[in-house]
Design an enzyme around this catalytic site. Sequence first.
Site, PDB file in Angstrom:
ATOM      1  N   ASN A   1       1.769   6.980   4.539  1.00 25.18           N
ATOM      2  CA  ASN A   1       2.065   5.583   4.958  1.00 25.18           C
ATOM      3  C   ASN A   1       2.608   4.727   3.718  1.00 25.18           C
ATOM      4  OD1 ASN A   1       2.536   3.399   6.764  1.00 25.18           O
ATOM      5  ND2 ASN A   1       0.645   2.713   7.100  1.00 25.18           N
TER       6      ASN A   1
ATOM      7  N   ARG B   1       7.461   3.359  20.196  1.00 24.40           N
ATOM      8  CA  ARG B   1       7.110   2.405  19.501  1.00 24.40           C
ATOM      9  C   ARG B   1       8.052   1.266  18.832  1.00 24.40           C
ATOM     10  NH1 ARG B   1       3.978   3.616  13.718  1.00 24.40           N
ATOM     11  NH2 ARG B   1       3.331   1.364  12.983  1.00 24.40           N
TER      12      ARG B   1
ATOM     13  N   ASP C   1      -0.320   5.021   0.876  1.00 23.63           N
ATOM     14  CA  ASP C   1      -1.471   5.714   1.301  1.00 23.63           C
ATOM     15  C   ASP C   1      -1.296   7.290   1.715  1.00 23.63           C
ATOM     16  OD1 ASP C   1      -2.664   3.080   1.836  1.00 23.63           O
ATOM     17  OD2 ASP C   1      -1.778   2.830   3.798  1.00 23.63           O
TER      18      ASP C   1
ATOM     19  N   GLU D   1       0.911  -1.441   0.306  1.00 21.34           N
ATOM     20  CA  GLU D   1      -0.046   0.024   0.040  1.00 21.34           C
ATOM     21  C   GLU D   1       0.922   1.261   0.100  1.00 21.34           C
ATOM     22  OE1 GLU D   1      -3.118   0.639   2.785  1.00 21.34           O
ATOM     23  OE2 GLU D   1      -3.820  -1.312   2.591  1.00 21.34           O
TER      24      GLU D   1
ATOM     25  N   GLU E   1      -3.878   9.499   3.685  1.00 20.42           N
ATOM     26  CA  GLU E   1      -5.252   9.258   4.359  1.00 20.42           C
ATOM     27  C   GLU E   1      -5.384  10.437   5.285  1.00 20.42           C
ATOM     28  OE1 GLU E   1      -5.265   4.730   6.144  1.00 20.42           O
ATOM     29  OE2 GLU E   1      -3.700   6.008   6.804  1.00 20.42           O
TER      30      GLU E   1
END
Length: 310
Positions: free
Chosen positions: A142, A301, A125, A123, A127
Amino acid sequence: MAIFQHIILLLCLSLFCATSLVSSHNRHYTTPSVPRLTDLFSHVSVNKSFSNVFGGPNIKILNNGSTATFALDKTSGSGLASWNKYNYGFFSAAIKLPAGLTSGVVVAFYLSNADMYPHSHDEIDIELLGNDKRIDWVLQTNVYANGVSTGREEKFYFWFNPTLQHHYYSILWNSHHIVFLVDNIPVREFPNNGKFSAAYPSKPMSLYVTIWDGSQWATHGGKYPVNYKYAPFVTSLTDVEMVGCIVNPKQANSSCSTASVSSIDPVEGPDFVKLSNQQMSAMVWARRKLMFYSYCKDISRFKVLLPECK
């Protein structure tokens, strides 16, 4: 009296601070001058280039097929996918976002091959994430490859109100790099320099345009879900451009359709191998002024930075 005046002053200051946080449209920037890539290619007809993916009754084709509106309501979101699949190219559209309280609403302009490769899909992206009462729409980009669960998100504020008129959102994808652009200004480049080839999308993809309910994650991590009291949420799409290497993934060793490549070739043409100095300067401007999240800086993260972040 002095105490009363002091309280009034504090209230006024609080109100001023609150209103200043309501809208990022308070940012008045002089945008950098950049080449207009969106002027290089012809527009395609929405009704001839896309098929309905879901929410057909919520999609309206207007202006002899040059414009479409998509709606999200209690019954469904809606979306289209390109008939053709591409193995690189330039993809762009002018989009006007829904106004008002749009928490949880997601408008997506993206490339994907999940239909062909459900366990190893790619993908790319763009968004557009709806707002609550305190912030504006957010642009999230992304890159996702080979079914790897690690996303590579970066988030930006806008320097304009994306609900007042159409603005250009574009993706350049070739063997050299992926570039995300807003009104022709590059906001992110994801180079294909060999350090993380497994993370670079490499299989044919379709172009999708959708609006849907992202209540579980879109606005402040799902804190503010869609409020259907304000539905329907309608977004408008026009000036669509799709040019590049059209392939048939069902045919082994399928080569690019010669009809798909223009005289200015966004697949491997010299104008698209790297960003110009002017474009690089504009991207630095956008990232310094408007980017507020990058996965490369998210140490909570990622305990170990991903290869391209080092």
